[in-house]
Structures are given as C-alpha cells and as structure tokens.
Design a protein around this motif. Structure first.
Motif, mmCIF file in Angstrom:
data_model
loop_
_atom_site.group_PDB
_atom_site.id
_atom_site.type_symbol
_atom_site.label_atom_id
_atom_site.label_comp_id
_atom_site.label_asym_id
_atom_site.label_seq_id
_atom_site.Cartn_x
_atom_site.Cartn_y
_atom_site.Cartn_z
ATOM 1 N N ARG A 224 66.009 30.316 50.749
ATOM 2 C CA ARG A 224 64.624 30.301 51.222
ATOM 3 C C ARG A 224 63.851 29.178 50.551
ATOM 4 N N HIS A 225 62.731 28.829 51.182
ATOM 5 C CA HIS A 225 61.903 27.726 50.671
ATOM 6 C C HIS A 225 60.424 28.049 50.925
ATOM 7 N N THR A 226 60.011 29.226 50.485
ATOM 8 C CA THR A 226 58.698 29.761 50.852
ATOM 9 C C THR A 226 57.798 29.926 49.628
ATOM 10 N N GLY A 227 56.590 29.391 49.715
ATOM 11 C CA GLY A 227 55.584 29.594 48.666
ATOM 12 C C GLY A 227 54.779 30.832 48.965
ATOM 13 N N ASP A 228 55.427 31.975 48.875
ATOM 14 C CA ASP A 228 54.843 33.247 49.326
ATOM 15 C C ASP A 228 53.927 33.828 48.247
ATOM 16 N N PHE A 229 52.713 33.288 48.150
ATOM 17 C CA PHE A 229 51.766 33.803 47.169
ATOM 18 C C PHE A 229 50.334 33.657 47.671
ATOM 19 N N SER A 230 49.459 34.467 47.134
ATOM 20 C CA SER A 230 48.021 34.346 47.341
ATOM 21 C C SER A 230 47.329 34.907 46.108
ATOM 22 N N ILE A 231 46.056 34.562 45.937
ATOM 23 C CA ILE A 231 45.325 34.918 44.722
ATOM 24 C C ILE A 231 44.014 35.609 45.084
ATOM 25 N N PHE A 232 43.750 36.705 44.396
ATOM 26 C CA PHE A 232 42.521 37.464 44.580
ATOM 27 C C PHE A 232 41.899 37.720 43.204
ATOM 28 N N ARG A 233 40.678 38.233 43.197
ATOM 29 C CA ARG A 233 40.039 38.588 41.935
ATOM 30 C C ARG A 233 39.389 39.974 42.052
ATOM 31 N N VAL A 234 39.558 40.765 41.017
ATOM 32 C CA VAL A 234 38.952 42.092 40.964
ATOM 33 C C VAL A 234 37.592 41.997 40.278
ATOM 34 N N TYR A 235 36.606 42.620 40.890
ATOM 35 C CA TYR A 235 35.264 42.682 40.311
ATOM 36 C C TYR A 235 34.926 44.126 39.947
ATOM 37 N N ALA A 236 34.078 44.274 38.914
ATOM 38 C CA ALA A 236 33.674 45.595 38.423
ATOM 39 C C ALA A 236 32.185 45.578 38.106
ATOM 40 N N ASP A 237 31.660 46.746 37.782
ATOM 41 C CA ASP A 237 30.256 46.772 37.355
ATOM 42 C C ASP A 237 30.149 46.251 35.919
ATOM 43 N N SER A 238 28.960 46.255 35.379
ATOM 44 C CA SER A 238 28.730 45.652 34.061
ATOM 45 C C SER A 238 29.470 46.352 32.937
ATOM 46 N N THR A 239 29.911 47.595 33.180
ATOM 47 C CA THR A 239 30.662 48.341 32.164
ATOM 48 C C THR A 239 32.167 48.236 32.368
ATOM 49 N N GLY A 240 32.597 47.495 33.395
ATOM 50 C CA GLY A 240 34.022 47.330 33.664
ATOM 51 C C GLY A 240 34.616 48.402 34.534
ATOM 52 N N ASN A 241 33.782 49.253 35.108
ATOM 53 C CA ASN A 241 34.270 50.344 35.947
ATOM 54 C C ASN A 241 34.247 49.966 37.423
ATOM 55 N N PRO A 242 35.062 50.653 38.237
ATOM 56 C CA PRO A 242 35.067 50.381 39.678
ATOM 57 C C PRO A 242 33.698 50.605 40.293
ATOM 58 N N ALA A 243 33.354 49.751 41.238
ATOM 59 C CA ALA A 243 32.077 49.860 41.942
ATOM 60 C C ALA A 243 32.216 49.210 43.306
ATOM 61 N N PRO A 244 31.438 49.674 44.305
ATOM 62 C CA PRO A 244 31.456 49.019 45.617
ATOM 63 C C PRO A 244 31.018 47.558 45.483
ATOM 64 N N TYR A 245 31.326 46.777 46.502
ATOM 65 C CA TYR A 245 30.961 45.361 46.477
ATOM 66 C C TYR A 245 29.469 45.193 46.202
ATOM 67 N N SER A 246 29.163 44.294 45.293
ATOM 68 C CA SER A 246 27.778 43.949 44.983
ATOM 69 C C SER A 246 27.758 42.559 44.383
ATOM 70 N N GLU A 247 26.727 41.802 44.692
ATOM 71 C CA GLU A 247 26.580 40.479 44.097
ATOM 72 C C GLU A 247 26.364 40.576 42.590
ATOM 73 N N GLU A 248 25.981 41.771 42.130
ATOM 74 C CA GLU A 248 25.743 41.964 40.699
ATOM 75 C C GLU A 248 27.039 42.230 39.940
ATOM 76 N N ASN A 249 28.124 42.553 40.646
ATOM 77 C CA ASN A 249 29.388 42.832 39.964
ATOM 78 C C ASN A 249 29.909 41.582 39.262
ATOM 79 N N ILE A 250 30.730 41.812 38.248
ATOM 80 C CA ILE A 250 31.283 40.712 37.457
ATOM 81 C C ILE A 250 32.806 40.804 37.464
ATOM 82 N N PRO A 251 33.496 39.689 37.195
ATOM 83 C CA PRO A 251 34.963 39.746 37.139
ATOM 84 C C PRO A 251 35.444 40.767 36.110
ATOM 85 N N LEU A 252 36.475 41.493 36.485
ATOM 86 C CA LEU A 252 37.042 42.514 35.607
ATOM 87 C C LEU A 252 37.642 41.878 34.357
ATOM 88 N N ARG A 253 37.386 42.497 33.214
ATOM 89 C CA ARG A 253 38.049 42.119 31.965
ATOM 90 C C ARG A 253 39.196 43.099 31.766
#
Length: 720
Positions: A224-253
């Motif tokens: 095979r000769h396939t670059g089978d990858f993609s990249i995403f980022r997880v966002y969380a609330d200010s305390t690092g917990n799961p939260a619905p999408y919001s512009e206020e969310n920050i990247p997960l630590r």
C-alpha cells in the motif's frame, strides 16, 4: 464464585510462555500476569505499568475512541488527536461542497480560529477499568424476572453499571459514562468508566489523493501507499471537563500524550498497538464458519456489488453526488471487500478443517473428563445453525437490500405525532407537531441525500430481493406491487417518489401548507418503511428462541475451550473495548512465488500514478516534492521517503487509527488496514498471513511539514 470463573482466573494468571508472541487482543489489566515477560523477551524497553496502570497515568490514557467505531491517539499537550483519514472521512465530507471540496483539496487550519466544529463527533477516554464479574453474576441471580439473555444484554449490563457507580456520581461529573461488557461469551465482565468529549474540531486532513490513495483497488491489499491520517483537536471547558461546543472552550490539556519517533523501523523490530477492536469470532464452531461464509458474507457481497456499481456510476457523472455519496460508498465497499476476501480465504486457508480439529479436540477432552455438557453445546450450536438458515437468509437480504441499500426505508414514520393527533381528534397538525415532523424530514432529506440515486438503486435492489425471497416470505408492500402495479417494481418506485412527502422538497413544502394527519397516515413511503420494519420484527421474533439457546450453548462451548486449554492464556473475542496487541515488523509471503518486503516508499506512489483513474491520481505538489527529493528529515537512510509498513500484530475493524508504538512506547505510525490474506484473523489468527498495515509517522510528518506547510502543528509535537 462459580467453578468456571475460578478456572478462568487460573489460566489468566498463569505464565505466558505457551502463547504465541504475535497472536491476541489482550485485556490491559492482565498484562503483568499474562504478557509482560514475553514482551520483554521480544524487545520491550518499558514496564507493564507504563502501558497500563490502574491508579496512575500510562500510555492507555493517550488512546481514545474516535467517533463510534475508530481509535485515535493524543499527540500534543494541546489536545491534538491523530486518527485515520477514513475515520475522519465523513466529517471532512460534511464540510465539503462543490465550491469548497475539502475531500479533493484537503484542509489545514492555519490557526485555532479556523478549526472546524463537528456536531455529533465525540472523543472518548477510558478513565478506569474494573473486573466486576462477581458483582454482575450476583445481580443476575437476584433478577428472577429478567430476560434469559440479560447476561449479554447491553441495556441490562449498562443499567448495572449505572447502579454500581451511582446516578448522583454521574450527575456531578458531566461527560462521564459507564458501561459493562461481557467477555468469553458472558463468563467474565469488566466495567469501563469513560469521559466523553463532544467539542471536537477538525484541524487537518490531506487530500483524498493522499489519504485515500488506491481507494477500492488497494483496500485490504499489500503493498500500500496511502497517507491514511487526519488530525482533530479536543476542546473542553475552563476546568478541563467535557462541554458542548462553545467559542469559550479551550484545547484539552490531556493527562498523557504520545512522543513521536522518526528513528524509523527495521525488520523484526518489536511493535505494539493499542486500540478498540470491534468484533472477532475466535470461538466459532465449524457450523458457524459455514453460516458466516454462505449467508452473512455471500449475501452482503451479492447485494453491495450491485448497489455500488449503480452508486459509482452516479458519483463519476456528477460532482455533487460524488461528494454526497463518497462516505456511503466507502463504508459499503469496505465491508463488501472484507466479506469477499474472507470467503476466499476461508477456503484457501482451510479454516473449516481448523475449526473441526479444535471441536474434535474438545469432544475427546470432554469425554475423557466426564464433561457431557460440552458435547451437548456443540450439538446444540450445529442444530440451531442448520435450522435457522432460511430465516437468516431472509434477515440478511432484508437488511442488506432493503434497509441498508434503500435509503427511503429509513424515513420517519411520525407514529408519535399520529397517535397524539388521534387522541386530540384534530385533523390539522399543531405547530409543535409540525416541528417534530420537520425535524424527522430534515434528518432524512439531508444535504447528502440524492433522491434520483436512491430511486435507481431501489428499483434494482427490489428486483434482486424479489428473485431471492419467495412471495409468502416478503414484506407486505409487495402485495401492493402485485395488485396495484401488476408486479412492475419500476412503476411502484416511481409512484413512491411522486406521491410521498419525502419524494422531493416540493411535495414536502406542499404538505406543510396543509399538514393533515391523513397525509401522514397514508404516505406511501412511510407505508413502505413500516412494512420493512415489520418484516424485520417478524424475523427477529422467529429467531429469538434460537438466539437464546445458541447464546447459552456458545457460552458453554467457550467455557469448555478454556478448561481444555488449562494454563494456556486465551484472549477474549473483540467487543470494542481497549486491547493491546504486539508482534514484529515482518514481511509478507502470501502465496507461492510472491514475496513482499515490510515497507513501501513514495516511489511506489509515482509508479502507481494514473491521472485517468480517480483512485490513483497524484497531486502536482507531491510530485514536485518527490522530484526534488525534498523529504526534510523524514527520509529513510537510503534517501527514500517511507510511506507504509506492516507488522504481524492481531487487529480487526475498530483498530483503525490505533497507535503503533516501538519498544519505548513512542509513536512510529498508525494502523489503518489489514491485508486480504489476513482477514480470516477474525476467526483464526495465522502468523503466516495476518498483517496490520500502518502509515509511517515519518510520512505523516512529511505531509504536514513539506506538503501542507503546516509547521505550526509540528511545534506542538514532541518529536524524537
């Protein structure tokens, strides 16, 4: 504790020297007892606790469930997730249009403000794993009015999980879920505490000419000769917990993320993968292998072959339909080719004689040790498989041809709205009732639905279904075809689209102006959908008693295999729970006169290029980099650009996106496929044939750095 559980505990705690180095999908809490000594012997440089620790941070904490059926891994302290291109494919497609075709062109966010949200996409971390066998079995004993298959029921077991952890705990910890899964056919149980994040944004994806290079032709194939990858980022609330999408969310630590190694791999190097394999049937009897081959696989191949031909014709002739149906087509062809390959390899690799030998050994052992229940289990499984063959064929044709194949079989029936309207005795829908109907309509008639494609496919699949299923075993809508349309399926399908509110947007808009209960009740597509679902229920009910009996027999059969194996470790079948598999980087010699090395390079991409074939198009940018040999620091010692490699690890569906680690636990690639000859590893692992196909991390970094010029992403990574 039951005798069977004691026996299982004994063999699980035994030394590992009798098990194969490269076979197995191993449960993490048992690595120290089962696997670590042999892993060390193969070259592992880290401790079992570095891979999995019940009370501390380990590599396990950097491995996630991506979406509903893939694996991903955390690769930065800012929540970057690496997974396969085909795992992110449907989300790339959702952001694509004819004027902004991300599937064709790729996508790279230049900064975090450009990262794209993906409603419905989740990333799930495993916080805790607990053996709850005693707890589950005690609860089952107390449940005197429960269903006979509660010991395998996801609903029942998950209710037990919630009971054990407590509803108050779940309320106080948003995003936390718990699930209990059965292992060894219900002879053992583990509870998984999970943290689910729902704000997941797309960061980068190569064009399909890289991420899907080779497409259907190369799928399940090596080299095979396939670059089978993609990249995403997880966002969380200010305390690092799961939260619905919001512009206020920050990247997960994250608690843990992978270090990346560009040191490369050599033949026989130790490697390990961690991921979420979905389904295997290692404990199949010969009768079940035959059933899988002749019913499930054969019918899937037959039906999907027809559907895919029609789908592809439309996709190649219309750019809009190509984007709409790219995800559907890819999903369909993947299972199609897998089933086709498995049937071929069942014969070629003598899978049925292998299972007959295993069954014979158990019969001899059970007779010697006075265990007649194991002979009875084998006889029960064989008898049930044979007796249910006709029902299983009806079920598989219904599922493949009508429910999966014909999209309008899934139109909403609006039964809840109709029932409420009847109670109120009103003929015109209220605003609230119309909103419910509107929601169902938009979910079905979404931007990826093309009625002209569905109509064409429906005509072909209904004809195929009618050829295969006798009249007295067909859904009730066939009576309408016979009486009203004189057996003419084409006229019937045309009428559905001409008369249903789901046939086209204009008809739905007309309905909205006069939204009456009579229109909903008499809708012809709804009648079709109800008929399909009714037939599915009828078949399911007819199979129910047999399912109970065969599940009980399978549990007994597996118990017998485990007892017969004595102190030999035996891994449970895959059930989409986190597992570890390990082995070596290894070449492949799949057939007489065919020998394949363990890696491929960018040379092979250029050799396969065919500008007239959409599967093998190479972008000008990639050709330019290749011509200049502008590979940066990612080239092999011989100056060539590595693309893919293979290892003899034991993987299956669900392992897509799994991190491939070296002896130090560093990320050296991601798994994305298996070879055609190794598909039968779902039934019986065979070292000669089974290979996991991986995208080399050096190729991934090369594409990010040199091709996409997204060096800002590299700054987040820890690269050795």
């Amino acid at each position: 504790m039951k005798k069977s559980i004691i026996l299982i505990a004994l063999f699980l705690l035994s030394h590992f020297h009798s098990a194969k180095a490269d076979e197995g999908m191993w449960v993490l809490p048992l690595l120290s007892q089962q696997n670590i000594s042999q892993m060390k012997g193969l070259g592992l440089d880290i401790c079992a606790e570095d891979i999995y620790h019940p009370d501390s941070v380990s590599l396990k904490d950097a491995v996630v469930i991506f979406g509903r059926g893939c694996t991903g891994e955390v690769i930065s302290p800012n929540g970057l997730i690496l997974t396969n291109h085909h795992c992110g494919y449907s989300y790339i497609q959702q952001h694509s249009s004819v004027n902004n075709d991300l599937l064709t062109n790729g996508f790279w966010a230049k900064n975090r403000n450009e990262e794209l949200p993906n409603p419905g996409l989740t990333v799930t971390f495993i916080d805790k794993i607990e053996d709850v066998t005693d707890y589950v079995q005690n609860e089952i004993k107390k449940d005197t009015v429960g269903q006979e298959l509660n010991y395998l029921s996801a609903t029942y077991l998950n209710n037990l999980a919630e009971k054990k952890i407590g509803k108050d705990f779940l309320k106080k910890h948003p995003g936390i879920t718990v699930t209990i899964k059965p292992f060894y056919g219900g002879n053992q149980y583990y509870m998984f505490t999970q943290k689910v994040y729902s704000d997941v944004r797309m960061v980068g994806a190569p064009p399909s000419s890289i991420g899907k290079f080779g497409a259907d032709t190369d799928n399940w194939m090596w080299p095979r000769h396939t670059g089978d990858f993609s990249i995403f980022r997880v966002y969380a609330d200010s305390t690092g917990n799961p939260a619905p999408y919001s512009e206020e969310n920050i990247p997960l630590r994250p608690k843990k993320y992978f270090n990346l190694s560009t040191q490369g791999i050599q033949e026989n190097d130790f490697v390990m993968l961690m991921g979420f394999p979905g389904r295997t049937n290692h404990y199949y009897t010969p009768a079940e292998v035959i059933e899988r081959r002749d019913i499930e696989n054969s019918i899937r191949v037959e039906v999907r072959d027809l559907r895919q031909q029609l789908m592809l014709e439309e996709m190649l002739s219309n750019p809009k339909i190509r984007i709409q149906y790219s995800g559907k087509y890819a999903t369909s062809t993947n299972s199609y080719k897998s089933s086709k390959g498995m049937n071929k390899m069942i014969e070629q690799q003598q899978m049925i004689p292998l299972k007959e030998s295993e069954q014979k050994n158990l019969l001899i052992w059970s007779e010697k040790h006075g265990k007649p229940e194991y002979r009875q289990a084998i006889e029960d499984i064989t008898e049930i498989v044979n007796s249910r063959a006709d029902l299983k064929k009806r079920q598989q044709y219904l599922n493949e041809a009508l429910f999966i194949g014909i999209e309008f079989s899934r139109v909403p029936t609006n039964q809840e709205v109709i029932d409420k309207m009847k109670i109120s005795k009103k003929k015109i829908l209220s605003d609230s009732a119309l909103k419910i109907v509107e929601k169902g309509y938009l979910k079905f008639y979404n931007k990826d639905y093309a009625p002209e494609v569905d109509k064409k496919i429906a005509k072909a699949l209904l004809k195929l279904y009618a050829e295969k299923i006798p009249k007295n075993n067909r859904p009730s809508f066939f009576k309408t075809i016979d009486k009203k349309y004189k057996g003419n399926i084409d006229l019937y399908v045309d009428a559905l689209f001409n008369r249903s509110i789901y046939g086209n947007p204009a008809q739905y808009e007309h309905f909205k102006k006069h939204p009456t209960i009579n229109v909903l009740e008499q809708d012809v597509m709804v009648d079709f959908a109800k008929s399909v679902r009714e037939e599915a229920r009828n078949i399911s009910n007819a199979l129910k008693r047999q399912e109970i009996k065969i599940s009980n027999a399978q549990r007994t059969y597996i118990k017998g295999i485990l007892e017969m194996n004595g102190n030999k470790p035996s891994y449970p079948d895959a059930n989409f729970t986190i597992r570890l598999t390990y082995g070596n980087v290894s070449p492949l010699n799949p057939a007489d006169g065919i020998s394949c090395r363990y890696y491929t390079t960018l040379d092979g991409v250029m050799e396969k290029e065919d500008p007239d074939n959409w599967e093998f198009v190479v972008s000008p940018r990639l050709k330019e980099l290749y011509k200049k040999k502008d590979f940066g620091t990612y080239a092999r010692p011989d100056g060539k650009m590595p693309v893919n490699f293979i290892a003899n690890t034991h993987t299956t569906g669900g392992n897509s996106g799994s991190p491939v680690m070296n002896s130090k636990g560093e990320l050296i690639g991601i798994g994305f496929d298996r070879n055609w000859e190794g598909i039968t590893g779902d039934i019986q692992y065979q070292k000669t044939y089974q290979r996991t196909i991986c995208t080399d991390i050096r190729y991934i970094l090369f594409i990010i750095d040199k091709y996409a010029e997204a060096s800002h992403l590299l700054e987040e990574l820890n690269i050795n």
